[in-house]
Design an enzyme around this catalytic site. Structure first.
Site, mmCIF file in Angstrom:
data_model
loop_
_atom_site.group_PDB
_atom_site.id
_atom_site.type_symbol
_atom_site.label_atom_id
_atom_site.label_comp_id
_atom_site.label_asym_id
_atom_site.label_seq_id
_atom_site.Cartn_x
_atom_site.Cartn_y
_atom_site.Cartn_z
ATOM 1 N N ASP A 30 -4.259 6.309 -11.388
ATOM 2 C CA ASP A 30 -4.337 4.843 -11.364
ATOM 3 C C ASP A 30 -5.438 4.382 -12.317
ATOM 4 O OD1 ASP A 30 -3.345 2.565 -9.031
ATOM 5 O OD2 ASP A 30 -5.031 2.050 -10.339
ATOM 6 N N ASN A 87 3.174 0.031 -1.038
ATOM 7 C CA ASN A 87 3.008 -1.409 -0.852
ATOM 8 C C ASN A 87 4.336 -2.094 -1.148
ATOM 9 O OD1 ASN A 87 0.270 -1.350 -0.156
ATOM 10 N ND2 ASN A 87 -0.357 -1.296 -2.290
ATOM 11 N N VAL A 96 3.161 -4.228 -8.965
ATOM 12 C CA VAL A 96 4.072 -3.698 -9.989
ATOM 13 C C VAL A 96 5.431 -3.428 -9.333
ATOM 14 C CG1 VAL A 96 4.480 -1.869 -11.682
ATOM 15 C CG2 VAL A 96 2.139 -2.641 -11.229
ATOM 16 N N HIS A 100 6.149 2.825 -6.188
ATOM 17 C CA HIS A 100 5.096 3.802 -6.455
ATOM 18 C C HIS A 100 4.415 4.161 -5.146
ATOM 19 C CE1 HIS A 100 3.693 -0.308 -7.162
ATOM 20 N NE2 HIS A 100 2.528 0.063 -6.631
ATOM 21 N N HIS A 102 1.005 5.473 -3.659
ATOM 22 C CA HIS A 102 -0.415 5.719 -3.950
ATOM 23 C C HIS A 102 -0.827 6.996 -3.219
ATOM 24 C CE1 HIS A 102 -1.505 1.570 -5.454
ATOM 25 N NE2 HIS A 102 -0.427 1.258 -4.768
HETATM 26 P P1 5GP Z 1 0.431 -2.056 -6.123
HETATM 27 O O1 5GP Z 1 -0.615 -3.081 -5.853
HETATM 28 O O2 5GP Z 1 1.645 -2.643 -6.818
HETATM 29 O O3 5GP Z 1 0.786 -1.223 -4.932
HETATM 30 O O4 5GP Z 1 -0.235 -1.033 -7.118
HETATM 31 C C1 5GP Z 1 -0.148 -1.100 -8.500
HETATM 32 C C2 5GP Z 1 -1.170 -0.148 -9.037
HETATM 33 O O5 5GP Z 1 -0.926 0.046 -10.422
HETATM 34 C C3 5GP Z 1 -2.617 -0.648 -8.920
HETATM 35 O O6 5GP Z 1 -3.369 0.263 -8.139
HETATM 36 C C4 5GP Z 1 -3.090 -0.730 -10.359
HETATM 37 O O7 5GP Z 1 -4.443 -0.363 -10.521
HETATM 38 C C5 5GP Z 1 -2.146 0.221 -11.069
HETATM 39 N N1 5GP Z 1 -1.936 -0.106 -12.469
HETATM 40 C C6 5GP Z 1 -1.680 -1.355 -12.976
HETATM 41 N N2 5GP Z 1 -1.512 -1.279 -14.304
HETATM 42 C C7 5GP Z 1 -1.679 0.033 -14.650
HETATM 43 C C8 5GP Z 1 -1.628 0.732 -15.904
HETATM 44 O O8 5GP Z 1 -1.379 0.173 -16.969
HETATM 45 N N3 5GP Z 1 -1.847 2.067 -15.869
HETATM 46 C C9 5GP Z 1 -2.109 2.736 -14.699
HETATM 47 N N4 5GP Z 1 -2.318 4.055 -14.787
HETATM 48 N N5 5GP Z 1 -2.165 2.112 -13.506
HETATM 49 C C10 5GP Z 1 -1.942 0.775 -13.480
#
Ligand code: 5GP
Length: 114
Positions: A30, A87, A96, A100, A102
């Site tokens: 991340d 999530n 996103v 995914h 985590h």
């Molecule tokens: P969500 O909140 O959708 O469950 O998690 C999305 C995750 O994607 C977040 O923890 C965020 O830090 C990660 N993330 C967002 N943009 C990027 C990126 O460009 N590269 C990487 N490696 N992680 C990302």
């Protein structure tokens, strides 16, 4: 349809620290880690979120969880433990729209999450 951010990572159009990849899934660190180890494990198929998964996705999703545990093992988290999180939607903080998982580890965590 335009590619999601995570499809661009799979396609190497955006750089990422990829720690595991096979035909069905990709795992990368991340960009904004919430724990000493914070990896995202994603299906290569762009399923937006778990609520959109279909019965025919069961092989991908089972594989994703098995690989998440293998990645955790390889990163040395087996004994100390770790958390896997999906999530789904606004209240969960989903940012996103590409499913995914985590993988968080390397520090004790509280329950319930905030
Ligand atoms: P969500 O909140 O959708 O469950 O998690 C999305 C995750 O994607 C977040 O923890 C965020 O830090 C990660 N993330 C967002 N943009 C990027 C990126 O460009 N590269 C990487 N490696 N992680 C990302």
């Amino acid at each position: 349809m335009s590619k999601t951010l995570f499809e661009k990572i799979i396609a190497r159009e955006i750089p990422a620290d990829i720690v595991y990849e096979d035909d069905l899934v990709c795992a990368f660190r991340d960009i904004n880690p919430q724990a000493p180890t914070h990896v995202l494990i994603i299906p290569k198929k762009p399923i937006p979120r778990i609520a959109e998964a279909r019965p025919e996705d069961h092989k991908i999703l089972g594989h994703l969880l098995i690989k998440a545990a293998e990645v955790a093992d390889r990163l040395g988290l087996r004994q100390s433990g770790y958390r896997l999180v999906l999530n789904n939607g606004p209240h969960a903080g989903e940012a996103v729209p590409h499913l995914h998982c985590h993988l968080l580890g390397g520090r004790p965590m509280t329950w319930p999450p905030g």
